[in-house]
Structures are given as structure tokens and as C-alpha cells.
Motif scaffolding. Structure first.
Motif, PDB file in Angstrom:
ATOM      1  N   GLU A 289       2.262 -26.923  13.598  1.00 36.44           N
ATOM      2  CA  GLU A 289       2.418 -26.318  14.919  1.00 36.44           C
ATOM      3  C   GLU A 289       1.243 -26.725  15.785  1.00 36.44           C
ATOM      4  OE1 GLU A 289       3.077 -21.905  16.907  1.00 36.44           O
ATOM      5  OE2 GLU A 289       1.974 -22.127  15.027  1.00 36.44           O
ATOM      6  N   ALA A 290       1.531 -27.416  16.877  1.00 36.47           N
ATOM      7  CA  ALA A 290       0.463 -27.951  17.721  1.00 36.47           C
ATOM      8  C   ALA A 290      -0.098 -26.901  18.655  1.00 36.47           C
ATOM      9  CB  ALA A 290       0.983 -29.138  18.519  1.00 36.47           C
ATOM     10  N   HIS A 291      -1.429 -26.969  18.846  1.00 37.39           N
ATOM     11  CA  HIS A 291      -2.137 -26.157  19.816  1.00 37.39           C
ATOM     12  C   HIS A 291      -3.014 -27.126  20.610  1.00 37.39           C
ATOM     13  CE1 HIS A 291      -1.132 -22.064  18.314  1.00 37.39           C
ATOM     14  NE2 HIS A 291      -0.940 -22.732  17.188  1.00 37.39           N
ATOM     15  N   GLY A 292      -2.545 -27.488  21.797  1.00 41.73           N
ATOM     16  CA  GLY A 292      -3.283 -28.482  22.572  1.00 41.73           C
ATOM     17  C   GLY A 292      -3.245 -29.833  21.883  1.00 41.73           C
ATOM     18  N   ASP A 293      -4.416 -30.357  21.549  1.00 41.31           N
ATOM     19  CA  ASP A 293      -4.480 -31.681  20.945  1.00 41.31           C
ATOM     20  C   ASP A 293      -4.700 -31.628  19.434  1.00 41.31           C
ATOM     21  OD1 ASP A 293      -7.019 -30.735  20.921  1.00 41.31           O
ATOM     22  OD2 ASP A 293      -7.948 -32.504  21.842  1.00 41.31           O
ATOM     23  N   HIS A 294      -4.462 -30.458  18.812  1.00 41.07           N
ATOM     24  CA  HIS A 294      -4.584 -30.370  17.366  1.00 41.07           C
ATOM     25  C   HIS A 294      -3.456 -29.510  16.814  1.00 41.07           C
ATOM     26  CE1 HIS A 294      -6.523 -26.698  18.806  1.00 41.07           C
ATOM     27  NE2 HIS A 294      -6.283 -26.165  17.611  1.00 41.07           N
ATOM     28  N   PHE A 295      -3.311 -29.530  15.501  1.00 44.40           N
ATOM     29  CA  PHE A 295      -2.201 -28.848  14.849  1.00 44.40           C
ATOM     30  C   PHE A 295      -2.694 -27.760  13.910  1.00 44.40           C
ATOM     31  CE2 PHE A 295      -0.205 -32.676  16.289  1.00 44.40           C
ATOM     32  CZ  PHE A 295       1.130 -32.363  16.451  1.00 44.40           C
ATOM     33  N   HIS A 296      -1.948 -26.668  13.854  1.00 45.94           N
ATOM     34  CA  HIS A 296      -2.141 -25.630  12.853  1.00 45.94           C
ATOM     35  C   HIS A 296      -1.013 -25.729  11.834  1.00 45.94           C
ATOM     36  CE1 HIS A 296      -4.610 -22.805  15.693  1.00 45.94           C
ATOM     37  NE2 HIS A 296      -5.222 -23.945  15.427  1.00 45.94           N
ATOM     38  N   LYS A 297      -1.339 -25.482  10.599  1.00 45.10           N
ATOM     39  CA  LYS A 297      -0.350 -25.581   9.534  1.00 45.10           C
ATOM     40  C   LYS A 297       0.366 -24.248   9.321  1.00 45.10           C
ATOM     41  CE  LYS A 297      -1.281 -29.869   8.640  1.00 45.10           C
ATOM     42  NZ  LYS A 297      -0.293 -30.933   8.994  1.00 45.10           N
ATOM     43  N   GLN A 298       1.650 -24.335   9.083  1.00 41.11           N
ATOM     44  CA  GLN A 298       2.463 -23.192   8.694  1.00 41.11           C
ATOM     45  C   GLN A 298       3.169 -23.551   7.394  1.00 41.11           C
ATOM     46  OE1 GLN A 298       4.753 -23.240  12.490  1.00 41.11           O
ATOM     47  NE2 GLN A 298       4.323 -21.048  12.535  1.00 41.11           N
ATOM     48  N   ASP A 299       3.320 -22.586   6.517  1.00 41.88           N
ATOM     49  CA  ASP A 299       4.073 -22.859   5.290  1.00 41.88           C
ATOM     50  C   ASP A 299       4.881 -21.622   4.914  1.00 41.88           C
ATOM     51  OD1 ASP A 299       2.569 -21.287   3.001  1.00 41.88           O
ATOM     52  OD2 ASP A 299       1.007 -22.278   4.163  1.00 41.88           O
ATOM     53  N   LEU A 300       5.980 -21.872   4.250  1.00 41.85           N
ATOM     54  CA  LEU A 300       6.903 -20.805   3.873  1.00 41.85           C
ATOM     55  C   LEU A 300       7.493 -21.127   2.512  1.00 41.85           C
ATOM     56  CD1 LEU A 300       8.577 -18.240   4.645  1.00 41.85           C
ATOM     57  CD2 LEU A 300      10.259 -19.800   5.644  1.00 41.85           C
ATOM     58  N   GLN A 301       7.398 -20.172   1.599  1.00 36.07           N
ATOM     59  CA  GLN A 301       8.087 -20.265   0.309  1.00 36.07           C
ATOM     60  C   GLN A 301       9.190 -19.207   0.305  1.00 36.07           C
ATOM     61  OE1 GLN A 301       4.395 -19.574  -0.044  1.00 36.07           O
ATOM     62  NE2 GLN A 301       4.291 -21.713   0.573  1.00 36.07           N
ATOM     63  N   GLU A 302      10.377 -19.616  -0.090  1.00 35.47           N
ATOM     64  CA  GLU A 302      11.530 -18.714  -0.009  1.00 35.47           C
ATOM     65  C   GLU A 302      12.350 -18.787  -1.293  1.00 35.47           C
ATOM     66  OE1 GLU A 302      13.968 -17.823   3.780  1.00 35.47           O
ATOM     67  OE2 GLU A 302      15.054 -19.451   2.769  1.00 35.47           O
ATOM     68  N   THR A 303      12.639 -17.609  -1.850  1.00 33.11           N
ATOM     69  CA  THR A 303      13.476 -17.500  -3.046  1.00 33.11           C
ATOM     70  C   THR A 303      14.683 -16.635  -2.708  1.00 33.11           C
ATOM     71  OG1 THR A 303      11.526 -17.621  -4.477  1.00 33.11           O
ATOM     72  CG2 THR A 303      13.562 -16.790  -5.457  1.00 33.11           C
ATOM     73  N   ASP A 304      15.875 -17.129  -3.023  1.00 37.26           N
ATOM     74  CA  ASP A 304      17.126 -16.406  -2.788  1.00 37.26           C
ATOM     75  C   ASP A 304      17.865 -16.229  -4.110  1.00 37.26           C
ATOM     76  OD1 ASP A 304      17.115 -16.522   0.240  1.00 37.26           O
ATOM     77  OD2 ASP A 304      17.111 -18.651  -0.213  1.00 37.26           O
ATOM     78  N   VAL A 305      18.377 -15.028  -4.321  1.00 34.35           N
ATOM     79  CA  VAL A 305      19.225 -14.743  -5.485  1.00 34.35           C
ATOM     80  C   VAL A 305      20.488 -14.079  -4.959  1.00 34.35           C
ATOM     81  CG1 VAL A 305      19.424 -13.523  -7.683  1.00 34.35           C
ATOM     82  CG2 VAL A 305      17.200 -14.416  -6.949  1.00 34.35           C
TER      83      VAL A 305
END
Length: 352
Positions: A289-305
């Protein structure tokens, strides 16, 4: 059987209850109307057939009506060729070319929701060729306006190429694998500095414009599926293992080689009785995810049953538990969802 004067008409009802909001979800908390479809399809003559699919959905208490499909399809062209023109689902990846009501889970994997808006459809042209080999081998290319993925001034904003191979390992086993590439010519020009569409609220984990929340110039997809049923009798029992990996780069002018979107999922579904299925799916998604001229990282782990009961080919009731663990999202939670999918009228066989 459909003909020019009597087309097949089908209505698929999708309703649900969802306990909590979750990251990147396209379904709101509480009771909701999901991906409800009204379709008409028919041969036009010996050379052409057509299909129209309208979708009814509800977001934030407001109802929406969308045209998901409106296309012409050629029939019986020589050399294994076929052409489709109009609006239709792109055939990149394994899940994208399938209607949402065909899925085994309440929602598409998180990486699909982020990079393809759950399912990418657009207006354009497709050319497929079925090669004369002893195993299944199809190659295809598509050209789209691109306006359903990201808005821009290009007449042809998106190109895709893909290939899919498959076959039988025995009377009880079959397999399929595919590679896809999508090139988005207009992503950086018509989105903000983050590579996001302007009308997305990605902090809340919602996407109501039916486009991808995260885009790049290049999207690569690899998929594989294996199925087993005793002596090929899928009515009694079947096991399906599937997996996909998606990778997008060239996010905007500030992006470096480390600034990418990528994710994957693996899924196992066991139809252990004619009317009962159980499944588990796990996926991880890493986004920039960009903020101006740099990026922030996002991560998501998802488990479905999930556990589903199908009285017939036309009716399914499903209960699903979802667990999310995330960084960079304000919405990530455990939730339980109950869904029904009911089909009225003509209902053709699902794809592989």
C-alpha cells in the motif's frame, strides 16, 4: 432444450448471514443478498449462441444491478477455434472463469478479492484454440476495455493470454493445470499513487465498486487442480484439491522490485456423501500500500472451514467458519457465515 424462440432461463438466489466484518470481504456483516443471477441463454443459429446475465447484489443496505455477461459465442468453427465477443468473465486463473455460485466456499480466496475484485469480467473479445493433442490443451487470448479493472483512456486497456492442460490419470483421477498473464495498460494512469481505485475503502476491508482494490501493470497466475472419485462416479463421492498463486508487479512509478502484490491459496473439498461436502481452505496474501513515494506492507492469513448440504444439483445450504490474522487492516476477525444458493429453471453442468 433452448432454441431461438424459447431460451433457457435460470435464476440463482444467493442469500447469507455473516456474524462479523472481515478484511477484504465483499459481504457485509448481518443478513445480506449475495451474488444473485438472472440468466438467459440460447443458440441463435447453427453458428452462434448468446448469453445475458444480470446480477443483483446488496452493499451497505443499497441494492445494485449489474450486467455481468452479455456475449455472443461461435459454434463449430474449424481447427478447434472459438470466438466470444461482448461482456464475459475472463478465463485467467482457475476460479475467475466460473460463476460465483459454483464455488465451494462463501467467498473467493482473499488474493482473488484483492487482485481481481473476486471475479474479473469486462467487455472485449476472446479467441480460444483447442489443440489436436491426446490430452486436453487449450490456449487463449483476450482483449478488454479494462474499465471493470481500472478506469483509463485506452480503448483496449487489458490483454490476457493463458494456456490450460489436463487429462485423466486413471478412471478415478483427473488433473488440470494452467498459466495466465494479464497486462493492464492503464492501471497507473487512472488510479491513485497507491495503485488503488479511488472509490475503494481498503482500510475497512470493503470493496463495493466490483473492481480490484490492488492492481499492477502485470499479473501472473499459476493454478493446478486434482480430482478423485471412485471409478469416476462423482455423484457418490469426490475429492478436489486445488491451488493458485497470483503475483502482480509494476504497481506505479514509485514502485521498486520489492513492491509487489502476491498471494496464494490451497483448498481441499471432500464430497463424502451424495448430499454432503466438507472443505478447508488456507491462503496468504501480501500487499503493498503506497503512501506518497513509499510503500507500507499489508498481509493477511485466512483459514476457511465449511460444511454444505445439497438436496439436489439446484440447492445448497452452507455454513462456514473463517479465521483471519492480519497486519495493516482495520478489519480482521473470526466469523461464522450461513449461506444458501438456490437455482430455478435451467441449470447447466459446472465447469471442471
Amino acid at each position: 432444450m433452448a432454441n431461438e424462440l424459447n431460451p433457457d432461463v435460470s435464476l440463482t438466489l444467493d442469500g447469507y448471514y455473516k456474524q462479523n466484518d472481515t478484511a477484504l470481504s465483499h459481504r457485509d456483516q448481518g443478513f445480506g443478498l449475495g451474488h444473485t443471477e438472472l440468466s438467459l441463454s440460447s443458440p441463435i443459429d447453427d453458428l452462434f449462441s448468446g448469453r445475458l446475465t444480470a446480477v443483483f447484489e446488496e452493499h451497505d443496505g443499497e441494492s445494485e444491478v449489474l450486467i455481468e455477461e452479455a456475449y455472443l459465442q461461435t459454434n463449430g468453427l474449424p481447427a478447434g477455434l472459438s470466438v466470444r465477443a461482448g461482456r464475459f468473465l475472463s478465463q485467467v486463473g482457475y476460479l475467475n472463469g466460473r460463476h460465483l455460485h459454483e464455488d465451494d466456499f462463501v467467498e473467493r480466496p482473499a488474493v482473488y478479492r484483492a487482485l481481481l475484485g473476486s471475479h474479473y469480467y469486462d467487455t472485449g473479445l476472446r479467441l480460444n484454440a483447442l489443440l489436436p493433442t491426446p490430452f486436453f490443451w487449450q490456449i487463449g487470448a483476450e482483449a478488454f476495455s479494462g474499465n471493470q479493472l481500472s478506469e483509463g483512456d485506452e480503448d483496449i486497456g487489458v490483454y490476457t493470454v493463458n494456456t490450460r492442460v489436463g487429462g485423466d490419470l486413471s478412471v478415478s483421477q483427473s488433473w488440470q493445470a494452467g498459466l495466465s498473464y494479464l497486462h493492464n495498460r492503464q492501471t497507473s494512469a487512472e488510479t491513485d499513487e497507491a495503485g488503488h481505485n479511488h472509490d475503494h475503502d481498503h482500510e475497512a476491508g470493503h470493496d463495493h465498486s466490483h473492481g480490484a482494490s490492488y492492481t499492477g501493470k502485470n499479473l501472473y497466475i499459476a493454478d493446478a487442480v486434482w480430482k478423485w472419485s471412485p471409478n469416476g462416479n462423482t455423484r457418490e463421492q469426490q475429492v478436489t484439491l486445488s491451488a493458485e498463486y497470483l503475483y502482480a508487479d509494476d504497481l506505479n512509478e514509485f514502485a521498486t522490485s520489492d513492491d509487489v502484490h502476491e498471494g496464494w491459496y490451497v483448498s481441499a473439498v471432500h464430497q463424502f456423501a451424495p448430499q454432503w461436502s466438507a472443505g478447508v481452505r488456507y491462503g496468504e496474501t501480501e500487499l503493498s500500500e503506497a503512501h506518497g513515494d513509499h510503500f507500507h506492507k499489508q498481509d493477511l492469513q485466512e483459514t476457511d472451514v465449511m460444511l454444505s448440504w445439497s438436496r439436489s444439483h439446484f440447492s445448497t445450504v452452507r455454513v462456514q467458519y473463517t479465521h483471519q490474522a492480519a497486519t495493516g487492516f482495520s478489519e480482521s476477525d473470526n466469523t461464522v457465515a450461513v449461506q444458501y444458493v438456490m437455482s430455478l429453471g435451467a441449470h447447466g453442468a459446472h465447469g471442471y
